[in-house]
Enzyme design. Structure first.
Site, PDB file in Angstrom:
ATOM      1  N   ALA A  67       0.864  -1.180   0.000  1.00 14.66           N
ATOM      2  CA  ALA A  67       0.000   0.000   0.000  1.00 14.66           C
ATOM      3  C   ALA A  67       0.901   1.230   0.000  1.00 14.66           C
ATOM      4  CB  ALA A  67      -0.881  -0.015   1.243  1.00 14.66           C
ATOM      5  N   GLY A 112       0.649  -5.063   0.977  1.00 18.25           N
ATOM      6  CA  GLY A 112      -0.547  -5.196   0.133  1.00 18.25           C
ATOM      7  C   GLY A 112      -0.287  -5.982  -1.135  1.00 18.25           C
ATOM      8  N   GLU A 115      -0.499  -9.525  -0.080  1.00 15.49           N
ATOM      9  CA  GLU A 115      -1.927  -9.782   0.191  1.00 15.49           C
ATOM     10  C   GLU A 115      -2.723  -9.905  -1.108  1.00 15.49           C
ATOM     11  OE1 GLU A 115      -1.864  -6.331   2.794  1.00 15.49           O
ATOM     12  OE2 GLU A 115      -2.794  -7.541   4.369  1.00 15.49           O
ATOM     13  N   GLU A 135       4.611  -4.677   7.468  1.00 13.65           N
ATOM     14  CA  GLU A 135       3.814  -3.641   8.134  1.00 13.65           C
ATOM     15  C   GLU A 135       4.296  -3.287   9.536  1.00 13.65           C
ATOM     16  OE1 GLU A 135       2.573  -6.144   6.370  1.00 13.65           O
ATOM     17  OE2 GLU A 135       1.055  -5.352   4.996  1.00 13.65           O
TER      18      GLU A 135
HETATM   19  N1  COA Z   1       4.605   3.209  -0.911  1.00 11.27           N
HETATM   20  C1  COA Z   1       4.998   4.364  -1.459  1.00 11.27           C
HETATM   21  N2  COA Z   1       6.129   4.496  -2.190  1.00 11.27           N
HETATM   22  C2  COA Z   1       6.876   3.385  -2.371  1.00 11.27           C
HETATM   23  C3  COA Z   1       6.516   2.141  -1.822  1.00 11.27           C
HETATM   24  C4  COA Z   1       5.315   2.079  -1.066  1.00 11.27           C
HETATM   25  N3  COA Z   1       4.887   0.938  -0.525  1.00 11.27           N
HETATM   26  N4  COA Z   1       7.471   1.235  -2.158  1.00 11.27           N
HETATM   27  C5  COA Z   1       8.375   1.897  -2.901  1.00 11.27           C
HETATM   28  N5  COA Z   1       8.031   3.197  -3.026  1.00 11.27           N
HETATM   29  C6  COA Z   1       8.742   4.252  -3.766  1.00 11.27           C
HETATM   30  C7  COA Z   1       9.992   4.697  -3.047  1.00 11.27           C
HETATM   31  O1  COA Z   1       9.679   5.642  -2.047  1.00 11.27           O
HETATM   32  C8  COA Z   1      10.785   5.299  -4.187  1.00 11.27           C
HETATM   33  O2  COA Z   1      10.291   6.578  -4.460  1.00 11.27           O
HETATM   34  P1  COA Z   1      11.325   7.792  -4.802  1.00 11.27           P
HETATM   35  O3  COA Z   1      11.981   7.348  -6.088  1.00 11.27           O
HETATM   36  O4  COA Z   1      10.418   8.965  -4.949  1.00 11.27           O
HETATM   37  O5  COA Z   1      12.270   7.844  -3.668  1.00 11.27           O
HETATM   38  C9  COA Z   1      10.415   4.404  -5.366  1.00 11.27           C
HETATM   39  O6  COA Z   1       9.214   3.737  -4.989  1.00 11.27           O
HETATM   40  C10 COA Z   1      11.455   3.352  -5.673  1.00 11.27           C
HETATM   41  O7  COA Z   1      11.727   2.632  -4.468  1.00 11.27           O
HETATM   42  P2  COA Z   1      13.200   2.472  -3.838  1.00 11.27           P
HETATM   43  O8  COA Z   1      13.025   2.307  -2.357  1.00 11.27           O
HETATM   44  O9  COA Z   1      14.080   3.595  -4.294  1.00 11.27           O
HETATM   45  O10 COA Z   1      13.658   1.135  -4.542  1.00 11.27           O
HETATM   46  P3  COA Z   1      14.680   0.073  -3.977  1.00 11.27           P
HETATM   47  O11 COA Z   1      14.903  -0.893  -5.096  1.00 11.27           O
HETATM   48  O12 COA Z   1      15.849   0.724  -3.352  1.00 11.27           O
HETATM   49  O13 COA Z   1      13.901  -0.678  -2.790  1.00 11.27           O
HETATM   50  C11 COA Z   1      11.992  -1.776  -1.798  1.00 11.27           C
HETATM   51  C12 COA Z   1      12.763  -1.457  -3.077  1.00 11.27           C
HETATM   52  C13 COA Z   1      10.707  -2.485  -2.228  1.00 11.27           C
HETATM   53  C14 COA Z   1      12.810  -2.706  -0.884  1.00 11.27           C
HETATM   54  C15 COA Z   1      11.650  -0.474  -1.030  1.00 11.27           C
HETATM   55  O14 COA Z   1      11.079   0.448  -1.958  1.00 11.27           O
HETATM   56  C16 COA Z   1      10.688  -0.656   0.089  1.00 11.27           C
HETATM   57  O15 COA Z   1      11.059  -1.134   1.142  1.00 11.27           O
HETATM   58  N6  COA Z   1       9.407  -0.254  -0.101  1.00 11.27           N
HETATM   59  C17 COA Z   1       8.393  -0.277   0.905  1.00 11.27           C
HETATM   60  C18 COA Z   1       7.848  -1.680   1.050  1.00 11.27           C
HETATM   61  C19 COA Z   1       6.827  -1.765   2.173  1.00 11.27           C
HETATM   62  O16 COA Z   1       7.132  -1.581   3.329  1.00 11.27           O
HETATM   63  N7  COA Z   1       5.585  -2.081   1.796  1.00 11.27           N
HETATM   64  C20 COA Z   1       4.526  -2.300   2.718  1.00 11.27           C
HETATM   65  C21 COA Z   1       3.716  -1.082   2.915  1.00 11.27           C
HETATM   66  S1  COA Z   1       2.470  -1.377   4.152  1.00 11.27           S
END
Ligand code: COA
Length: 261
Positions: A67, A112, A115, A135
């Protein structure tokens, strides 16, 4: 309908439809727009008579990275309830969608995203897929039934570990614990999923729908009631042309001509 975060691609005369979530700048994170468009896409597909299987995937390096954290950060409890309930209802509609929906997990399936994959009938993954329920690291619980579908799918112990630790589970482990059915190289993933979709599309369509209903409804009730649900679905198949034709074709040692009626 025009979608800004989704691409629908029909193949085999509309028997199979790819639904590609496409918000790659944020790894296909689910905000209100994506959730609304997911709902709209599946509502639209419901009315397509030729449809037999949906393949759900993400564009770019993620399936869905969860999400949208930027959307959720300022929410209060009432807004959280609304966002959680809405997403849960959309996922439930996918789970109950009349024809099989296969999650084709090309990359991150986090929160999400995990999920959403679990709301599908089953999951194929590429070797690059990563699953987690992160989460608790963000100060929340899962909101789209992760605490409910994960233990039903992989068992309470493994689910509890994933939910409490937020640990990233790579494709090979996901296969071992039963979170996915199959893991293939990234370049083979779509063809592998398509081949399975074609196997399903070649079977009697009404029987497939009835199997899905029996499977879904039966898992929610006690065993005797579930058996009764199956008996009813079984009996209703005997009202169809395809049952008569498929069995006659078997007895006459010829190919069946299935007509979805
Ligand atoms: N919500 C909002 N934005 C998200 C996102 C999410 N769940 N997951 C990734 N993004 C965004 C990042 O903020 C980033 O934005 P930016 O370019 O403006 O900084 C962009 O997507 C690319 O992600 P980035 O973190 O730079 O890629 P990465 O390859 O270094 O890492 C992940 C990938 C998936 C490990 C990392 O993005 C992450 O941990 N995301 C959150 C996952 C999460 O906790 N999801 C559950 C939410 S309840």
């Amino acid at each position: 309908m025009e979608y800004s975060t989704m691409k629908l691609e029909r193949v085999d005369g509309g028997a199979i439809c790819w639904v590609r979530i496409s918000r790659p700048r944020v790894l296909n994170a689910l905000d209100w727009t994506v959730l609304r468009e997911l709902e709209a896409a599946f509502t639209q597909l419901r009315s397509e008579a030729a449809l037999r299987v949906v393949l759900l995937t993400g564009e770019g390096k993620a399936f869905v990275a969860g999400a949208d954290i930027a959307t959720m950060q300022p929410m209060d409890a009432a807004q959280g309830l609304e966002f959680g309930r809405y997403g849960s209802a959309v996922f439930r509609a996918i789970e109950r969608f009349p024809v099989p929906v296969i999650a084709v997990v090309n990359g991150y399936a986090l929160g999400g995203g995990c999920e959403l994959a679990m709301a599908c009938d089953f999951r194929y993954a590429s070797t690059k897929a990563v699953f987690a329920q992160p989460e608790v690291g963000l100060g929340i619980t899962p909101g789209y039934a992760g605490t409910q579908r994960l233990p039903r799918l992989i068992g309470r112990g493994m689910a509890a570990e994933m939910l409490y630790t937020a640990r990233m589970v790579k494709a090979d482990e996901a296969l071992r614990i039963g979170l996915v059915n199959r893991v293939v190289e990234p370049e083979e993933l779509e063809n592998e999923a398509l081949a399975t979709a074609r196997l399903i599309a070649g079977k009697a369509p009404i029987a497939i729908r009835r199997v899905k209903e029996a499977l879904n409804q039966g898992l929610e009730v006690d065993f005797d009631s579930a058996n009764e649900i199956e008996s009813l679905q079984f009996s209703l198949c005997f009202t169809t042309h395809d049952q008569k034709e498929a069995m006659e074709a078997f007895l006459q040692k010829r190919e069946a001509r299935l007509e979805n009626k």
